[in-house]
Design a protein around this motif. Structure first.
Motif, PDB file in Angstrom:
ATOM      1  N   GLN A 193      -0.136   5.687 110.034  1.00 34.03           N
ATOM      2  CA  GLN A 193      -1.199   5.094 109.236  1.00 34.03           C
ATOM      3  C   GLN A 193      -2.328   4.575 110.326  1.00 34.03           C
ATOM      4  O   GLN A 193      -3.522   4.857 110.218  1.00 34.03           O
ATOM      5  CB  GLN A 193      -0.920   3.830 108.298  1.00 34.03           C
TER       6      GLN A 193
ATOM      7  N   PRO B   9      -2.265   7.891 103.155  1.00 32.54           N
ATOM      8  CA  PRO B   9      -2.172   6.987 102.023  1.00 32.54           C
ATOM      9  C   PRO B   9      -0.755   6.542 101.776  1.00 32.54           C
ATOM     10  O   PRO B   9      -0.660   5.242 101.003  1.00 32.54           O
ATOM     11  CB  PRO B   9      -2.693   7.797 100.728  1.00 32.54           C
TER      12      PRO B   9
ATOM     13  N   SER C  91       1.728   3.988 101.559  1.00 31.24           N
ATOM     14  CA  SER C  91       1.869   2.665 101.780  1.00 31.24           C
ATOM     15  C   SER C  91       3.176   1.836 101.205  1.00 31.24           C
ATOM     16  O   SER C  91       3.163   2.231  99.909  1.00 31.24           O
ATOM     17  CB  SER C  91       0.525   1.898 101.497  1.00 31.24           C
TER      18      SER C  91
ATOM     19  N   ASN D 249       0.388   3.616  96.114  1.00 33.06           N
ATOM     20  CA  ASN D 249      -0.751   4.382  95.761  1.00 33.06           C
ATOM     21  C   ASN D 249      -0.227   5.735  95.007  1.00 33.06           C
ATOM     22  O   ASN D 249      -1.263   6.653  95.324  1.00 33.06           O
ATOM     23  CB  ASN D 249      -1.415   4.678  97.196  1.00 33.06           C
TER      24      ASN D 249
ATOM     25  N   ARG E 177      -2.910   7.604  92.738  1.00 33.64           N
ATOM     26  CA  ARG E 177      -4.209   8.615  93.258  1.00 33.64           C
ATOM     27  C   ARG E 177      -3.609   9.632  94.152  1.00 33.64           C
ATOM     28  O   ARG E 177      -4.196  10.832  94.214  1.00 33.64           O
ATOM     29  CB  ARG E 177      -5.161   7.564  94.166  1.00 33.64           C
ATOM     30  N   TYR E 178      -2.519   9.405  95.020  1.00 29.55           N
ATOM     31  CA  TYR E 178      -2.221  10.164  96.044  1.00 29.55           C
ATOM     32  C   TYR E 178      -0.713  11.017  95.915  1.00 29.55           C
ATOM     33  O   TYR E 178      -0.486  12.022  96.558  1.00 29.55           O
ATOM     34  CB  TYR E 178      -2.424   9.607  97.407  1.00 29.55           C
TER      35      TYR E 178
ATOM     36  N   VAL F 127     -13.354  -0.984  98.681  1.00 25.50           N
ATOM     37  CA  VAL F 127     -12.332  -1.315  97.850  1.00 25.50           C
ATOM     38  C   VAL F 127     -12.458  -2.357  97.188  1.00 25.50           C
ATOM     39  O   VAL F 127     -12.926  -3.190  97.254  1.00 25.50           O
ATOM     40  CB  VAL F 127     -10.921  -1.243  98.706  1.00 25.50           C
TER      41      VAL F 127
ATOM     42  N   THR G  31     -10.386  -5.025  94.463  1.00 27.51           N
ATOM     43  CA  THR G  31      -8.914  -5.298  93.879  1.00 27.51           C
ATOM     44  C   THR G  31      -9.303  -6.453  92.552  1.00 27.51           C
ATOM     45  O   THR G  31      -9.980  -7.626  92.982  1.00 27.51           O
ATOM     46  CB  THR G  31      -8.024  -5.872  95.025  1.00 27.51           C
TER      47      THR G  31
ATOM     48  N   VAL H  78      -6.362   3.685  92.381  1.00 26.34           N
ATOM     49  CA  VAL H  78      -5.602   4.305  93.520  1.00 26.34           C
ATOM     50  C   VAL H  78      -4.173   3.550  93.151  1.00 26.34           C
ATOM     51  O   VAL H  78      -3.264   4.093  93.245  1.00 26.34           O
ATOM     52  CB  VAL H  78      -5.998   3.490  94.754  1.00 26.34           C
ATOM     53  N   SER H  79      -4.012   2.299  92.502  1.00 28.89           N
ATOM     54  CA  SER H  79      -2.821   1.620  92.541  1.00 28.89           C
ATOM     55  C   SER H  79      -2.888   0.538  91.190  1.00 28.89           C
ATOM     56  O   SER H  79      -4.047   0.210  90.622  1.00 28.89           O
ATOM     57  CB  SER H  79      -2.190   0.980  93.534  1.00 28.89           C
TER      58      SER H  79
END
Length: 259
Positions: A120, A131, A133, A154, A157-158, A221, A223, A250-251
């Motif tokens: 990362q 990404p 994580s 994540n 998204r990924y 970002v 949240t 993303v999450s």
């Protein structure tokens, strides 16, 4: 056969752990629910040594338990060696080089012993994002992440670890090396063998390096923490958020009151 002497010839004294106290963390699952047994831990320094170790083990009927950061909670990295069925632990902790980072192609090639946090950080230094994580990213290793097809936070998204891999370098049980470190995205040639090894937990081969996708760093970002009456409401909220944000979401994590 004196295993210590045999393996020391293959990986050198610095690549071998036989002391009971030093072995202890590698024989116990993180929560202490599983405790195993193995006479030694072997740490190859490169793919050549890894190949030699696996070839030796196959010739002599020695079981191999690959182990990354030993952060899993299912006991899959714990060896159970007996006199009748000897096993050793193979760790790639000494194979932790970032072999290449191609910022223009958005790819990184790293060895399996790299900590996830190291991958990362290398990506971030090039203004790129890797990404994958998860909470153990400061101690888990890339090889273990790929061998267990880790998901992390994540995935929306990924995707899982499988979706982030373009190519692999793998050592088979007989010591043969599969050089599949391709960085080409539009690769439609033949069988995609890398997916046999991602998620196989080391049962088909030892992942020694991987070429992975990178992404642009997010510009911003946001949240939010939302209190809801129950899980069904959380599912509805997720559906609405996904409808509004698409792949920008993303999450999404559900945390109960106790958590």
């Amino acid at each position: 056969m004196d295993l210590k002497t045999e393996f020391e010839q293959l990986v050198g004294a610095s690549g071998l752990v036989t002391d009971a106290q030093a072995l202890e963390p590698h024989l116990t699952e993180w929560r202490g629910l599983f405790r195993g047994q193995a006479p030694l831990l072997v740490m190859p320094a490169d793919v050549g040594e890894a190949s030699a170790v696996l070839a030796f083990c196959q010739r002599h009927g020695i079981g191999v338990v690959p182990q990354g950061g030993n952060t899993g909670l299912a006991g899959g990295a714990i060896p159970f060696s007996t006199a009748e069925r000897p096993q050793i632990i193979v760790s790639l902790a000494r194979m932790r080089a970032i072999r290449e980072l191609d910022a223009e192609n958005y790819t990184i090639t790293a060895e399996a012993g790299c900590l996830l946090a190291t991958v990362q950080a290398a990506a971030a230094a090039a203004d790129r994002l890797f990404p994958l994580s998860l909470s153990a990213e400061g101690s888990c290793q890339l090889g273990g992440n790929l061998s267990t097809n880790a998901g992390g936070i994540n995935v929306l998204r990924y995707g899982n670890a499988r979706d982030l891999v373009l190519g692999l370098e793998v050592v088979l049980a007989d010591g043969r090396v599969l050089p599949m470190l391709r960085a080409l995205r539009k690769d439609n040639t033949g069988y995609d063998l890398k997916h046999l090894f991602i998620g196989a937990e080391g049962t088909l081969g030892l992942i020694t390096a991987a070429t992975c996708k990178l992404f642009p760093q997010p510009v911003s970002v946001a949240t939010a923490m939302v209190a809801l009456p129950g899980p069904a409401d959380a599912v509805r909220l997720y559906g609405e958020a996904r409808g509004m944000l698409g792949d920008e979401l993303v999450s999404c994590e559900l945390i109960n009151r106790l958590g």
